[in-house]
Design a protein around this motif. Structure first.
Motif, PDB file in Angstrom:
ATOM      1  N   THR A  17     -14.022  10.367  -7.949  1.00  0.00           N
ATOM      2  CA  THR A  17     -14.172  11.306  -9.049  1.00  0.00           C
ATOM      3  C   THR A  17     -14.731  12.631  -8.585  1.00  0.00           C
ATOM      4  N   GLY A  18     -15.331  12.661  -7.394  1.00  0.00           N
ATOM      5  CA  GLY A  18     -15.862  13.926  -6.902  1.00  0.00           C
ATOM      6  C   GLY A  18     -14.807  14.762  -6.223  1.00  0.00           C
ATOM      7  N   GLY A  19     -13.664  14.189  -5.857  1.00  0.00           N
ATOM      8  CA  GLY A  19     -12.659  14.939  -5.132  1.00  0.00           C
ATOM      9  C   GLY A  19     -11.369  14.997  -5.905  1.00  0.00           C
ATOM     10  N   THR A  20     -10.256  14.897  -5.182  1.00  0.00           N
ATOM     11  CA  THR A  20      -8.968  14.943  -5.854  1.00  0.00           C
ATOM     12  C   THR A  20      -8.535  13.566  -6.309  1.00  0.00           C
ATOM     13  N   HIS A  21      -9.299  12.501  -5.949  1.00  0.00           N
ATOM     14  CA  HIS A  21      -8.951  11.170  -6.418  1.00  0.00           C
ATOM     15  C   HIS A  21      -9.311  11.071  -7.885  1.00  0.00           C
ATOM     16  N   GLU A  22      -8.764  10.051  -8.540  1.00  0.00           N
ATOM     17  CA  GLU A  22      -9.090   9.844  -9.932  1.00  0.00           C
ATOM     18  C   GLU A  22      -9.971   8.631 -10.076  1.00  0.00           C
ATOM     19  N   ALA A  23     -10.828   8.631 -11.084  1.00  0.00           N
ATOM     20  CA  ALA A  23     -11.710   7.499 -11.297  1.00  0.00           C
ATOM     21  C   ALA A  23     -10.939   6.354 -11.918  1.00  0.00           C
ATOM     22  N   PRO A  24     -11.083   5.122 -11.354  1.00  0.00           N
ATOM     23  CA  PRO A  24     -10.494   3.977 -12.034  1.00  0.00           C
ATOM     24  C   PRO A  24     -11.215   3.734 -13.342  1.00  0.00           C
ATOM     25  N   GLU A  25     -10.501   3.134 -14.288  1.00  0.00           N
ATOM     26  CA  GLU A  25     -11.143   2.847 -15.552  1.00  0.00           C
ATOM     27  C   GLU A  25     -12.205   1.791 -15.334  1.00  0.00           C
ATOM     28  N   ALA A  26     -13.379   1.937 -15.918  1.00  0.00           N
ATOM     29  CA  ALA A  26     -14.472   1.010 -15.707  1.00  0.00           C
ATOM     30  C   ALA A  26     -14.982   0.524 -17.048  1.00  0.00           C
ATOM     31  N   PRO A 171      -2.278  -9.833  -4.026  1.00  0.00           N
ATOM     32  CA  PRO A 171      -0.846  -9.960  -3.734  1.00  0.00           C
ATOM     33  C   PRO A 171      -0.130 -10.662  -4.888  1.00  0.00           C
ATOM     34  N   GLY A 172       1.170 -10.904  -4.715  1.00  0.00           N
ATOM     35  CA  GLY A 172       1.919 -11.702  -5.684  1.00  0.00           C
ATOM     36  C   GLY A 172       2.630 -10.897  -6.750  1.00  0.00           C
ATOM     37  N   TRP A 173       2.922  -9.620  -6.488  1.00  0.00           N
ATOM     38  CA  TRP A 173       3.555  -8.775  -7.493  1.00  0.00           C
ATOM     39  C   TRP A 173       4.685  -7.961  -6.859  1.00  0.00           C
ATOM     40  N   ILE A 174       5.499  -7.413  -7.720  1.00  0.00           N
ATOM     41  CA  ILE A 174       6.559  -6.506  -7.276  1.00  0.00           C
ATOM     42  C   ILE A 174       6.774  -5.468  -8.368  1.00  0.00           C
ATOM     43  N   LEU A 175       7.100  -4.263  -7.955  1.00  0.00           N
ATOM     44  CA  LEU A 175       7.281  -3.160  -8.906  1.00  0.00           C
ATOM     45  C   LEU A 175       8.528  -2.377  -8.527  1.00  0.00           C
ATOM     46  N   GLY A 176       9.408  -2.191  -9.471  1.00  0.00           N
ATOM     47  CA  GLY A 176      10.602  -1.409  -9.214  1.00  0.00           C
ATOM     48  C   GLY A 176      11.837  -2.097  -9.762  1.00  0.00           C
ATOM     49  N   PRO A 177      13.016  -1.543  -9.516  1.00  0.00           N
ATOM     50  CA  PRO A 177      13.330  -0.367  -8.696  1.00  0.00           C
ATOM     51  C   PRO A 177      12.787   0.923  -9.321  1.00  0.00           C
ATOM     52  N   LEU A 178      12.267   1.782  -8.448  1.00  0.00           N
ATOM     53  CA  LEU A 178      11.650   3.030  -8.877  1.00  0.00           C
ATOM     54  C   LEU A 178      12.325   4.210  -8.191  1.00  0.00           C
ATOM     55  N   SER A 179      12.428   5.319  -8.899  1.00  0.00           N
ATOM     56  CA  SER A 179      12.838   6.569  -8.266  1.00  0.00           C
ATOM     57  C   SER A 179      11.658   7.088  -7.445  1.00  0.00           C
ATOM     58  N   ALA A 180      11.898   8.097  -6.619  1.00  0.00           N
ATOM     59  CA  ALA A 180      10.807   8.670  -5.820  1.00  0.00           C
ATOM     60  C   ALA A 180       9.703   9.190  -6.735  1.00  0.00           C
ATOM     61  N   MET A 181      10.102   9.776  -7.860  1.00  0.00           N
ATOM     62  CA  MET A 181       9.089  10.305  -8.782  1.00  0.00           C
ATOM     63  C   MET A 181       8.255   9.161  -9.376  1.00  0.00           C
ATOM     64  N   GLN A 182       8.924   8.038  -9.681  1.00  0.00           N
ATOM     65  CA  GLN A 182       8.188   6.884 -10.214  1.00  0.00           C
ATOM     66  C   GLN A 182       7.304   6.241  -9.142  1.00  0.00           C
ATOM     67  N   VAL A 183       7.757   6.297  -7.875  1.00  0.00           N
ATOM     68  CA  VAL A 183       6.912   5.793  -6.784  1.00  0.00           C
ATOM     69  C   VAL A 183       5.616   6.598  -6.731  1.00  0.00           C
ATOM     70  N   VAL A 184       5.736   7.917  -6.861  1.00  0.00           N
ATOM     71  CA  VAL A 184       4.542   8.769  -6.864  1.00  0.00           C
ATOM     72  C   VAL A 184       3.632   8.388  -8.025  1.00  0.00           C
ATOM     73  N   GLU A 185       4.226   8.148  -9.186  1.00  0.00           N
ATOM     74  CA  GLU A 185       3.435   7.788 -10.367  1.00  0.00           C
ATOM     75  C   GLU A 185       2.713   6.455 -10.140  1.00  0.00           C
ATOM     76  N   ALA A 186       3.423   5.485  -9.548  1.00  0.00           N
ATOM     77  CA  ALA A 186       2.804   4.181  -9.284  1.00  0.00           C
ATOM     78  C   ALA A 186       1.679   4.313  -8.260  1.00  0.00           C
ATOM     79  N   LEU A 187       1.932   5.065  -7.195  1.00  0.00           N
ATOM     80  CA  LEU A 187       0.907   5.214  -6.155  1.00  0.00           C
ATOM     81  C   LEU A 187      -0.291   6.005  -6.667  1.00  0.00           C
ATOM     82  N   ARG A 188      -0.058   6.860  -7.662  1.00  0.00           N
ATOM     83  CA  ARG A 188      -1.169   7.598  -8.270  1.00  0.00           C
ATOM     84  C   ARG A 188      -2.150   6.632  -8.939  1.00  0.00           C
ATOM     85  N   LEU A 189      -1.609   5.516  -9.447  1.00  0.00           N
ATOM     86  CA  LEU A 189      -2.469   4.499 -10.053  1.00  0.00           C
ATOM     87  C   LEU A 189      -3.067   3.577  -8.991  1.00  0.00           C
TER      88      LEU A 189
END
Ligand code: SF4
Length: 301
Positions: A17-26, A171-189
């Motif tokens: 939260t002090g930098g460019t990262h985002e705070a996880p919901e707590a 582990p134990g999950w899968i996400l997609g198929p995603l476009s490059a923009m959706q990959v960015v959105e997922a990695l942002r989380l």
């Protein structure tokens, strides 16, 4: 730190939260920290454009932290459709994201064994509602889908994950198929700020904040972190950022990010052809600051 996993669950600090990262919901209220008066930065490169160019240049499968990325077979179908002369079809590859532990055999995502293994994984949803993305066709044996942001909250033992960079992604999950923009959105989380910081780093425009500057911004009960000193800072880097296991062997400690804000921590080379996105940390996160406060007050040995 005698039991970092217990501490991680009970403390209010949140990654980034002090930098460019985002705070996880707590599930608690975070102490208000000072606003970031960072000087103006140059216009950042578009993360999805940068990612798309990188995916085209670096041979897959790709990796970031504990997440593996593979090209989805839907990409090949799209390419064939375009080769057949269909107009108006977007030239957009699709990608699957999954935990590195589940990625064995995914080098060729189109094989039957890879498809069978994927069918047993929990399909994660990028978001609920109309734009929901499902990883696989539903079947009787397909696990029920789960929202990505919900999956990220808890580790395998059911403990809250205050630090998204910690190596305790279930582990134990899968996400997609995603476009490059959706990959960015997922990695942002999954790893807040990581793709944007990496794009800035590759462009030579990532601003790094030394600890002294982060500490000087703290006020109230957190202002004590200005007294950390070099020796305790080195201890903290080992305990919070270094990925060392806790005394009882609990693996949910440490952080996969590279604290390039720390003295003597080399920045990873910029190389677009490497198949791994480095997890950079350009500024001490709130989790680190809260642990530094405990260290100074003698609650962290
Ligand atoms: S590397 Fe250290 S300061 Fe950076 S996010 Fe991880 S724990 Fe926080």
């Amino acid at each position: 730190m005698s039991d970092m996993s217990a501490d991680m669950f009970s403390q209010p600090g949140a990654e980034g939260t002090g930098g460019t990262h985002e705070a996880p919901e707590a599930p608690w209220t975070l102490e208000p920290l000072t606003l970031n008066p960072s000087p103006a930065r140059p216009s950042p490169p578009c993360p999805s454009d940068h990612l798309r160019a990188w995916l085209a240049a670096a041979p897959g499968p790709w990796r970031i932290g504990q997440v593996a990325m593979v090209r989805a077979e839907e990409s090949a179908r799209t390419a064939r459709t375009e080769a057949g002369g269909a107009d108006g079809v977007a030239d957009e590859s699709r990608y699957l994201l999954l935990h590195e532990d589940d990625a064995a055999g995914e080098a060729d995502a189109a094989t039957d064994s890879a498809a069978r293994a994927r069918a047993a994984l929990v399909p994660l949803l990028l978001e609920s509602g109309a734009s929901t993305v499902l990883s696989a066709p539903a079947s009787a044996s397909t696990p029920a889908p789960v929202l990505l942001r919900e999956w990220l909250r808890w580790d395998a033992a059911g403990a809250f994950r205050p630090l998204r960079g910690a190596p305790n992604l279930r582990p134990g999950w899968i996400l997609g198929p995603l476009s490059a923009m959706q990959v960015v959105e997922a990695l942002r989380l999954i790893y807040p700020g990581a793709v944007a910081d990496w794009a800035l780093h590759e462009a030579g425009a990532l601003r790094v904040t030394p600890y002294e500057e982060s500490a000087a911004r703290q006020t109230g009960r957190f202002s004590v972190v200005r007294k950390l000193g070099d020796e305790r800072l080195a201890d903290m880097l080992r305990e919070c950022c270094g990925g060392a296991p806790s005394a009882d062997g609990t693996p949910n400690s440490g952080c996969l990010r590279i604290p390039i804000w720390a003295p003597h921590t080399p920045r990873p080379p910029t190389a677009k052809s490497r198949p791994e996105i480095p997890l950079l940390c350009a500024e001490a996160c709130n989790y680190f600051i809260s642990k530094a406060r405990e260290k100074i007050l003698g609650r962290l040995d």
